[in-house]
Design an enzyme around this catalytic site. Sequence first.
Site, PDB file in Angstrom:
ATOM      1  CG  HIS A 348      40.054  36.480  43.340  1.00  0.00           C
ATOM      2  ND1 HIS A 348      39.020  35.580  43.327  1.00  0.00           N
ATOM      3  CD2 HIS A 348      40.528  36.484  44.606  1.00  0.00           C
ATOM      4  CE1 HIS A 348      38.850  35.078  44.539  1.00  0.00           C
ATOM      5  NE2 HIS A 348      39.766  35.614  45.335  1.00  0.00           N
ATOM      6  CE  LYS A 534      29.672  37.631  31.780  1.00  0.00           C
ATOM      7  NZ  LYS A 534      30.151  36.536  32.625  1.00  0.00           N
ATOM      8  CE  LYS A 540      33.636  41.137  34.466  1.00  0.00           C
ATOM      9  NZ  LYS A 540      33.831  39.780  34.983  1.00  0.00           N
ATOM     10  CB  THR A 642      31.083  32.463  39.778  1.00  0.00           C
ATOM     11  OG1 THR A 642      31.049  33.889  39.927  1.00  0.00           O
ATOM     12  CG2 THR A 642      32.336  31.919  40.420  1.00  0.00           C
ATOM     13  CE  LYS A 646      26.992  32.602  41.130  1.00  0.00           C
ATOM     14  NZ  LYS A 646      27.445  34.001  41.284  1.00  0.00           N
TER      15      LYS A 646
HETATM   16  C1  26Q Z   1      41.127  46.996  44.663  1.00  0.00           C
HETATM   17  C2  26Q Z   1      41.734  48.137  45.172  1.00  0.00           C
HETATM   18  C3  26Q Z   1      40.997  49.291  45.371  1.00  0.00           C
HETATM   19  C4  26Q Z   1      39.629  49.275  45.074  1.00  0.00           C
HETATM   20  C5  26Q Z   1      39.020  48.129  44.573  1.00  0.00           C
HETATM   21  C6  26Q Z   1      39.784  46.978  44.357  1.00  0.00           C
HETATM   22  C7  26Q Z   1      39.136  45.756  43.815  1.00  0.00           C
HETATM   23  C8  26Q Z   1      37.848  45.431  44.216  1.00  0.00           C
HETATM   24  C9  26Q Z   1      37.227  44.289  43.722  1.00  0.00           C
HETATM   25  C10 26Q Z   1      39.778  44.926  42.937  1.00  0.00           C
HETATM   26  C11 26Q Z   1      39.151  43.787  42.454  1.00  0.00           C
HETATM   27  C12 26Q Z   1      37.867  43.463  42.851  1.00  0.00           C
HETATM   28  C13 26Q Z   1      37.136  42.285  42.381  1.00  0.00           C
HETATM   29  C14 26Q Z   1      37.621  41.360  41.632  1.00  0.00           C
HETATM   30  C15 26Q Z   1      36.792  40.218  41.192  1.00  0.00           C
HETATM   31  O1  26Q Z   1      35.605  40.137  41.487  1.00  0.00           O
HETATM   32  N1  26Q Z   1      37.376  39.293  40.466  1.00  0.00           N
HETATM   33  C16 26Q Z   1      36.623  38.126  39.994  1.00  0.00           C
HETATM   34  O2  26Q Z   1      36.741  37.114  40.966  1.00  0.00           O
HETATM   35  C17 26Q Z   1      35.897  36.018  40.654  1.00  0.00           C
HETATM   36  C18 26Q Z   1      35.991  35.035  41.802  1.00  0.00           C
HETATM   37  O3  26Q Z   1      37.234  34.420  41.795  1.00  0.00           O
HETATM   38  C19 26Q Z   1      36.296  35.401  39.329  1.00  0.00           C
HETATM   39  O4  26Q Z   1      35.362  34.398  39.010  1.00  0.00           O
HETATM   40  C20 26Q Z   1      36.312  36.448  38.226  1.00  0.00           C
HETATM   41  O5  26Q Z   1      36.819  35.899  37.038  1.00  0.00           O
HETATM   42  C21 26Q Z   1      37.157  37.632  38.660  1.00  0.00           C
HETATM   43  O6  26Q Z   1      37.080  38.668  37.696  1.00  0.00           O
END
Ligand code: 26Q
Length: 799
Positions: A348, A534, A540, A642, A646
């Site tokens: 992602h 967002k 962003k 996303t 929407k």
């Molecule tokens: C990782 C390790 C430790 C703590 C937190 C995390 C962590 C948590 C959440 C790393 C990443 C996330 C979230 C990432 C995310 O939401 N990415 C988004 O994913 C969407 C769905 O595919 C995309 O549309 C977005 O572009 C992307 O930023």
Amino acid sequence: MRITKEQFKTDFRQRVQEKFTNEVEEASNGELFASLGAVIQAYYSDEWKETRKATRDDKCKQAYYFSIEFLPGRMLKSNLLNMGLLDIVRDSLKELDIDLEELCKIEKDMALGNGGLGRLASCFMDSIASSSLPGNGNGIRYDYGLFKQKFVDGNQVELPDEWLREGNVWEVRKASKAVNVNYGGHVYLKEDEAGRLKPVYENQQVLRAVPYDTGMVGFQNDMVNTLRLWSAEIPDFEESNYRSIEERRDFRDLTSVLYPDDSNYEGRLMRLVQEYFFVSAGIQSIIRSHKKSGLAMKDLAEYIAIHINDTHPALCVPELMRLLIDEENLSWEKAWDITVKTMSYTNHTIMAEALEKWPVFMLQEVVPRIFQIIEEIDRRFVAEMTSLVDQEVIERTRIIKDNQVHMAHLAIIGSHSTNGVAKLHSDLLKGIVLHDFYVLYPERFNNKTNGIAQRRWLQLANEPLAGFLDQTIGTSWRKEANDLHLLMNYKNDSTVLQTLADTKRLNKVRLAQYILETTGIEVSPDAIFDVQIKRLHAYKRQLLNLLHILKLYFDLKADPNADIYPRVFIFGAKAAPSYTYAKYVIKCINEAADLINHDEEIQGKLKIVFLENYNVSLAEMIIPAADVSEQISLASKEASGTSNMKLMLNGAVTIATLDGANIEIRDVVGDENIVIFGLTEEEVYHYYETQNYQAIKIYETDSELQRILNAFIDGTIPNIQVEGQEIFDSLIRYNDEYFTLRDYHSYVEAQEKIERLYRDKKRWQQISLINTAEAGHFSSDYTVRRYAEEIWQIEPVKG
Ligand code: 26Q
């Protein structure tokens, strides 16, 4: 589901009576909600049981979506819609003098996720069930969801989200399906009677993983899949193994909080413990039910697909290996073959700071046997590749290097499919970020552009528009999102265009009302509602949005009669609590809002509204009211996005960079129905290569930008001495990592174009219609069907 109004009213009355020994007329809204939820749950319990039975009896292959986040929001209305009971229940309640909308508001958002990734998982759960596909979710039941955001003097303050305080009507605790998850201690290998090397554990700690199941109700198809979330408990018999009170509390609290970081990786030990916890519990439970069905372990991959949502569940690979080898006595080779065939992985992000890497010592400490298995996977990978490719390639792709375990490498090597979430993103993975892997395993790489559940984001969130669509193009779009395309037949029909504009206005009035109630700010529904919603992140570029607002403000200050079309800039964004810079941006937007909203000289032509606590429910209110959709990330940085989909679905016009899925949105609506600006991904990469971007040069030579940036440090925007300076420095001293200044003028021109288009009412309405009409393309129903066919190889359940 066929229930009459009379039947429903009887069931409902009875439930209120049983649960609260109360009459409907006397009950509180809380009691009414809890009773209603219980009735609805009981209504689908049969289908739920039958779905499980059908998948078991038919021995269909099933998918398990492993995700450390799920973000469903509220579920009452969604369940009613999917069960086909929305109107019957609404009308019956009305006859009892109860407003369904009021009851809906009682439900706490289930916010077990940060943003895009968690919400995607929930859109997928809806679409999988609605497509009659056998697919279940596996995750963590956090006691506290994502923090609640409040603004105090314009600063973000985080409060705990006690979403379970009044109970959760949708979940079912399944104590009989609990499993143990082991941690820590020491492990060594010893030969057993059969001459196999088996691990012997010393001083392990044991946690009990108790599942809570929630029905994922399909859209009017009698399908109910399962979202299984695990909660940690301390098993009675093991209490002595927990040495100190603190340690016990730590472990019991393991599933209490969701880590609030988004797109940023922090190597916290407890996070690793969480990851192993839901992975191990989930895989054990899959294996248990596979065996119960009487199926052979060697055939696992024919019946089970396991999806790894980002690297957070990447320990699925060594955990399945461990169970197959240590517990099921399979050979390494056989176990590896099964594991690779079973697993698939979605990436992602391409942002380096978000890539998960765990220090070797942590894995050794937390999951010693798993670490041994990872070492062996790594050793075999290196051995296999040595004859095939250069040593440097191996060094770049191996799993363990520099005393760190690279989770993405583990996920790619241990699975048969790696996908990105939009075309550009997948191309960047293949071409740059994961290029070495692409050369090693070209057949594993593929794209699956994200999608959204149009049931929640149109049918539920925008009932005025949904109702109008029914009248105009019939109701088939409710099942087949591509039928929204029928709306194209009306793109020159001025009555249809006007009615669409009227529904938009209705939604704007509703949002204006909410804004007034929650912030005290008065906004006109005749202004342009310009929306950026967002997570707050530098890439962003909420800051770019603010720079443009300041430009308009200064234009108006210079000439209060300047012909600027009234606009309301609406923000919703949470910052990770430790992300100081993001919090500074929030503070600056809030202070600018205070300044601009109260400046009478500009006659209310500009308003800034930063709504607190952006979440799924708030999104459902904002999105239908949006005129303009801000998708302004630096090209190449947003994997997909996303909210862009929407907002488009709800008729907002997109102003966007060529990033993530914005590119595909442009491809379907055409250049004339979207406003594009900014650097392309190639240009961004060119700057990286040549390293000749100099933000300070822009500042020095551009008086307009100078005036705007100085506002951050010269007191023009009050109360941001520290924050303003930091932001100024990020742009000038630290050379504007996300090319905000480089894209500024292009953005301003794009905004001018937006304004021109908006003034041409008919043209605007037409663009808006086209966006809704083409949005079926981004239904997650289609996305999950592509996963089902091309990755999971699962088929719809007959029935
Ligand atoms: C990782 C390790 C430790 C703590 C937190 C995390 C962590 C948590 C959440 C790393 C990443 C996330 C979230 C990432 C995310 O939401 N990415 C988004 O994913 C969407 C769905 O595919 C995309 O549309 C977005 O572009 C992307 O930023």
